[in-house]
Design an enzyme around this catalytic site. Sequence first.
Site, short mmCIF file in Angstrom:
data_model
loop_
_atom_site.label_atom_id
_atom_site.label_comp_id
_atom_site.label_asym_id
_atom_site.label_seq_id
_atom_site.Cartn_x
_atom_site.Cartn_y
_atom_site.Cartn_z
N ASP A 1 -4.62 12.82 -7.96
CA ASP A 1 -4.06 13.22 -9.25
C ASP A 1 -5.05 13.09 -10.38
O ASP A 1 -5.03 13.85 -11.35
CB ASP A 1 -2.83 12.35 -9.59
CG ASP A 1 -1.64 12.62 -8.69
OD1 ASP A 1 -1.77 13.45 -7.78
OD2 ASP A 1 -0.58 12.00 -8.90
N LEU B 1 0.84 -1.18 0.00
CA LEU B 1 0.00 0.00 0.00
C LEU B 1 0.89 1.25 0.00
O LEU B 1 2.07 1.18 0.30
CB LEU B 1 -0.90 0.00 1.24
CG LEU B 1 -1.81 -1.22 1.45
CD1 LEU B 1 -2.68 -1.01 2.69
CD2 LEU B 1 -2.67 -1.49 0.23
N LYS C 1 12.83 11.68 -0.24
CA LYS C 1 13.21 12.48 0.92
C LYS C 1 14.26 11.77 1.77
O LYS C 1 15.12 12.41 2.38
CB LYS C 1 11.99 12.83 1.77
CG LYS C 1 10.90 13.59 1.05
CD LYS C 1 11.43 14.68 0.13
CE LYS C 1 10.36 15.23 -0.80
NZ LYS C 1 10.19 14.50 -2.05
N HIS D 1 12.48 32.42 19.96
CA HIS D 1 13.76 32.93 19.49
C HIS D 1 14.89 32.16 20.16
O HIS D 1 14.81 31.85 21.36
CB HIS D 1 13.87 34.43 19.84
CG HIS D 1 15.23 35.01 19.57
ND1 HIS D 1 15.62 35.40 18.31
CD2 HIS D 1 16.29 35.24 20.41
CE1 HIS D 1 16.85 35.87 18.38
NE2 HIS D 1 17.28 35.78 19.64
N GLY E 1 13.52 18.54 -18.07
CA GLY E 1 12.50 19.25 -17.32
C GLY E 1 13.09 19.91 -16.09
O GLY E 1 13.74 19.25 -15.28
N ALA F 1 0.24 14.86 -2.86
CA ALA F 1 -0.31 13.89 -1.91
C ALA F 1 -1.14 14.58 -0.84
O ALA F 1 -2.21 14.08 -0.44
CB ALA F 1 0.82 13.09 -1.28
N ILE G 1 10.37 20.50 -10.10
CA ILE G 1 10.81 20.08 -8.78
C ILE G 1 11.32 18.64 -8.76
O ILE G 1 12.36 18.35 -8.18
CB ILE G 1 9.66 20.27 -7.77
CG1 ILE G 1 9.42 21.77 -7.54
CG2 ILE G 1 9.98 19.58 -6.45
CD1 ILE G 1 8.22 22.06 -6.68
N ILE G 2 10.59 17.72 -9.39
CA ILE G 2 10.98 16.31 -9.32
C ILE G 2 12.39 16.11 -9.87
O ILE G 2 13.25 15.47 -9.24
CB ILE G 2 9.98 15.43 -10.08
CG1 ILE G 2 8.62 15.44 -9.37
CG2 ILE G 2 10.49 14.00 -10.18
CD1 ILE G 2 7.53 14.70 -10.12
#
Length: 624
Positions: A453, A170, A183, A598, A318, A461, A321-322
């Site tokens: 998608d 899955l 990632k 901070h 291309g 996602a 981002i990918i």
Amino acid sequence: MSAAVNLIDVKVPDIGDFDEVTVIELLVKPGDRIEVDQSLITVESDKASMEIPSSHAGVVKSLAIKLDDKVKQGSVLLSLEVEADSGAETTPAAAPAATTASAVETKPAAAEKPAAPASTPAPAAASYAGTADIDCDLLVLGAGPGGYSAAFRAADLGLKVVLVERYAALGGVCLNVGCIPSKALLHVAAVMDEVKHFESLGVTFAAPVVDINKLRTHKEKVVGKLTGGLAAMAKMRKVTVVRGLGQFVGEHHLQVEETTGEHQEKSGKSQTIGFKTCIIAAGSQAVRLPFMPKDPRVVDSTGALALEAVPKRMLILGGGIIGLEMGTVYSTLGARLDVVEMMDGLMQGADRDLVKVWQKMNAPRFDNIMLGTKTVGAKATPEGIEVSFESAKDGVTAPAPQTYDMVLQAVGRTPNGAKLAADKAGVTVTDRGFIPVDIQMRTNVKHIFAIGDIIGQPMLAHKAVHEAHVAAEVIAGELQGNKELASAAFNARVIPSVAYTDPEVAWVGLTEDQAKAQGIKVKKGLFPWSASGRAIANGRDEGVTKLLFDDSPEAHGHGKILGGGMVGTHAGDMIGEIALAIEMGADAVDIGKTVHPHPTLGESIGMAAEVAHGSCTDLPPVRK
């Protein structure tokens, strides 16, 4: 006697947040007879290609545009001969759906909502007279983030759920061959890159030695932990998981061909599932250019994440981002990069000032950044993949053919709507494979919903998960007579986008470029990280945080936040605060007077708001 003929101009309809787009393909010519919603041209925007449909039926008299022209909403495309009594459609066609976004696109406010069901005639559903092997309240087709979230939410609400997935695990593309494994590798690359800078701080490490097999195993363990957790949660919720390729055979039945192994090998077995309701979450797949050779040295994002070897020279097709994320990984591992992009800049969709910071930091990774250039051919040779280029814009000189050890195709994704035999269920699918839905995620068939998608941009996602919850709640509410659940709708004002490169680039809502293009007056709060104590202490003060507030006369001093972006380490972890501020209608005072801890990078958001308000004491005073 023949009917009278009128000559009308067909114009570009509302195309969302895009200003000008480039014509890259003409799909009709003078003399052609066309129907309502037939595609006329293909255009390319900052993040996607899309087809523009016709608002009327008739015969093309003449074209008003040519290849490479720039068009926008209201631009005349062609003259059309229309019979006066033909009852031609008189309202503009719906906005076209983008089909090859390279990862993301962000639209302000109402433009984020999915399109209403298409006005084209719906297909007639097939009649299924057979029996079902399994019956359920809800069938979910596809187990990516959207699909499993829909299945789990519906099960939590008391429904009997069947979840159909073609792969062994899955999680869909995101968990198995997309977001999560990329990632995991990007984190390793970021640490390796950061260590290189420590020598100037007085800490020296030996040069890294990369064991590619161990690195691949680490990535696979990350994926396995998450996908294994999903399988356990499905079992806890008593969600029935059926593995196989699903296709509709009727309005209330899906046939599933069983698949086995790591991929989609068919076992020869099949079963039929009967359902009261259905959620289609079948996702998308990477676009493959037809002229690229079938060769192991030509990969898509899935192939790149397999991490079989590190090339010496790599081409990224291309500049989205990918491709740039995967390029970051391979560059850190030792590859030299070229990138080719048809548009005039990389990472389209984000403001140019943010991308400029990223590009300056990443310039050493690239040998060539070929903008305004397209790939027109490729062939496999013993030395590598020889790629040919051509200019895509006036004034750009295309380079001579180049040879690469690896070519990464990262030119976008296309939806899987055409693969489901959805017409057998009476569900409308566009000619590009998208399934139109309303804000409750409902298709033109009342009991069938679609999410993720497959319903359109942005293909993200986190968007799919929220749509999943809406669809599951509406279905549970209608089946159980719960009006509150049944009234659920996808009303997100904004959807954030993140490039997990180094530094990260993140943005949400209206960008400064969009504001200028749309004539929206904004007040900008810009806080450079060179004034951030935490960023300086980290040795990463190249970043910037930018907030945009409504400064139009109609705002009457309320000046709510419209958008924001940042570039820098951990930008993706912080963009959610800006998204929340937009959803809550916060202004510069609300954000600036919210006490941020901070020293942190997150306090740059509060300080950017103070800059817009005129109360920031961490920057030199503004000259008056």
